[in-house]
Scaffold this active site. Structure first.
Site, PDB file in Angstrom:
ATOM      1  N   HIS A  74      -5.119  53.687  12.504  1.00 20.94           N
ATOM      2  CA  HIS A  74      -5.493  52.271  12.548  1.00 20.94           C
ATOM      3  C   HIS A  74      -6.613  51.923  11.562  1.00 20.94           C
ATOM      4  CE1 HIS A  74      -8.861  53.085  15.464  1.00 20.94           C
ATOM      5  NE2 HIS A  74      -9.362  52.031  14.880  1.00 20.94           N
ATOM      6  N   ASP A 125      -1.956  57.519  16.912  1.00 13.79           N
ATOM      7  CA  ASP A 125      -2.979  56.950  16.020  1.00 13.79           C
ATOM      8  C   ASP A 125      -3.660  58.063  15.227  1.00 13.79           C
ATOM      9  OD1 ASP A 125      -4.771  55.277  14.793  1.00 13.79           O
ATOM     10  OD2 ASP A 125      -5.906  54.791  16.619  1.00 13.79           O
ATOM     11  N   GLN A 220     -17.037  50.257  17.594  1.00 11.06           N
ATOM     12  CA  GLN A 220     -16.501  49.836  16.299  1.00 11.06           C
ATOM     13  C   GLN A 220     -17.166  50.626  15.166  1.00 11.06           C
ATOM     14  OE1 GLN A 220     -13.992  48.439  17.803  1.00 11.06           O
ATOM     15  NE2 GLN A 220     -15.600  47.635  19.102  1.00 11.06           N
ATOM     16  N   GLY A 221     -16.381  51.102  14.245  1.00  8.87           N
ATOM     17  CA  GLY A 221     -16.910  51.856  13.109  1.00  8.87           C
ATOM     18  C   GLY A 221     -16.855  53.353  13.321  1.00  8.87           C
ATOM     19  N   ASP A 222     -16.665  53.774  14.546  1.00  7.31           N
ATOM     20  CA  ASP A 222     -16.536  55.207  14.848  1.00  7.31           C
ATOM     21  C   ASP A 222     -15.102  55.673  14.757  1.00  7.31           C
ATOM     22  OD1 ASP A 222     -19.197  55.710  15.399  1.00  7.31           O
ATOM     23  OD2 ASP A 222     -19.015  54.853  17.391  1.00  7.31           O
ATOM     24  N   SER A 223     -14.202  54.740  14.640  1.00  4.00           N
ATOM     25  CA  SER A 223     -12.781  55.064  14.647  1.00  4.00           C
ATOM     26  C   SER A 223     -12.424  56.196  13.704  1.00  4.00           C
ATOM     27  CB  SER A 223     -11.971  53.847  14.254  1.00  4.00           C
ATOM     28  OG  SER A 223     -11.856  53.030  15.375  1.00  4.00           O
TER      29      SER A 223
HETATM   30  N1  ARG Z   1     -11.148  50.629  17.052  1.00  5.45           N
HETATM   31  C1  ARG Z   1     -12.527  50.951  16.848  1.00  5.45           C
HETATM   32  C2  ARG Z   1     -12.795  51.220  15.390  1.00  5.45           C
HETATM   33  O1  ARG Z   1     -11.971  50.866  14.589  1.00  5.45           O
HETATM   34  C3  ARG Z   1     -12.977  52.046  17.759  1.00  5.45           C
HETATM   35  C4  ARG Z   1     -13.190  51.525  19.100  1.00  5.45           C
HETATM   36  C5  ARG Z   1     -13.565  52.567  20.067  1.00  5.45           C
HETATM   37  N2  ARG Z   1     -14.031  51.884  21.230  1.00  5.45           N
HETATM   38  C6  ARG Z   1     -14.553  52.453  22.283  1.00  5.45           C
HETATM   39  N3  ARG Z   1     -15.014  51.696  23.224  1.00  5.45           N
HETATM   40  N4  ARG Z   1     -14.585  53.763  22.401  1.00  5.45           N
HETATM   41  O2  ARG Z   1     -13.856  51.616  14.982  1.00  5.45           O
END
Ligand code: ARG
Length: 266
Positions: A74, A125, A220-223
């Site tokens: 993603h 993913d 967000q940003g850790d993905s």
């Molecule tokens: N989709 C997010 C990203 O692109 C990661 C989200 C993870 N969220 C969480 N609550 N663990 O960085």
């Protein structure tokens, strides 16, 4: 990422709404760590898209061979446009602080997305990047085996790493952080994410982690960043409702479900 934060269950857009005092109490959920101790943790960067202030960092990843990085599919998708290019895509190795220039920015030759990746369902993913130059000197991380179950037993302590949001309000960390979170039972996660607005948890391809009371999470940003158990890559930061909310654990790609597919392109 590592939302050190606490229970901030309020949707970010609803800042005007009075939150219960409890919800505003911050809990520190992680701490700064170094790529010196975890040299296989990398950042994905697109300065052209995200600007140079934080080296263009937009996702995390893990070096699994000297030329291959495992991350989340993603990271290369967008709600509006679907599959997107990340112009000037680089992998950054050996840089703890994204405001600095230490380590190296390595060009990416190609991006492989799992053939059965579903953006809508968040399934499979996972992506594999091939680097233009071998990182021969750096230690890599071992992938969990296909179909392994033991590392995913409820309560197992995992470590999660990233440069993402530390509060759920857009406070991206300049420095690499890590947090320990226990694996949440699949049935509990299925109840937290029954489908609909919050998304659907599917244990065939996902695993959840977090404290029951919230306070520790990826964000967000850790993905794409690594979830580690006993020194092996078992998960990738994938999705979740909010960050560090009590009733909404973080959801990770279950690497054991895609390990063979990943190995086929290493
Ligand atoms: N989709 C997010 C990203 O692109 C990661 C989200 C993870 N969220 C969480 N609550 N663990 O960085």
């Amino acid at each position: 990422m590592l939302a050190l934060l606490a229970a901030v269950p309020v949707p970010l857009v609803a800042l005007g709404t009075a939150a219960p005092a409890e919800a505003q109490r911050r809990v520190v959920g992680g701490s700064a760590v170094s790529t010196a101790d975890h040299p296989w943790i990398v950042a994905l960067s697109s300065r052209q898209q995200f600007g140079s202030g934080r080296s263009g960092q937009f996702c995390g990843g893990a070096l699994v061979t000297p030329t291959k990085v495992v991350t989340a599919a993603h990271c290369f998708y967008d709600e509006a446009r679907g599959r997107v290019d990340r112009p000037g895509l680089k992998v950054i190795v050996g840089r703890d602080d994204m405001r600095g220039t230490s380590g190296r920015e390595v060009a990416v030759r190609s991006v492989w997305i799992h053939p059965d990746y579903s953006f809508a369902a968040n399934m499979n993913d996972v992506a594999v990047l091939t680097l233009a130059e071998s990182q021969g000197a750096l230690p890599v991380v071992e992938l969990v085996g296909q179909g392994e179950t033991e590392p995913y037993a409820a309560g197992t302590t995992t470590q999660v790493y990233g440069w993402g949001d530390t509060t759920g309000r857009g406070d991206y960390s300049p420095v690499l952080r890590g947090v320990s979170v226990p694996v949440v039972p699949d049935q509990v996660c299925a109840q937290a994410y029954p489908g609909g607005q919050d998304g659907r948890f599917d244990a065939r391809g996902m695993v959840c982690a977090g404290e029951e009371r919230g306070g520790k999470d990826a964000c967000q940003g850790d993905s794409g960043g690594p979830m580690i158990v006993d020194g092996r890559l078992v998960g990738l930061v994938s999705w979740g409702t909010g960050c560090a909310e009590a009733a909404h654990p973080g959801v990770y790609t279950r690497v054991s479900s895609v390990a063979d597919a990943v190995r086929s392109v290493l």
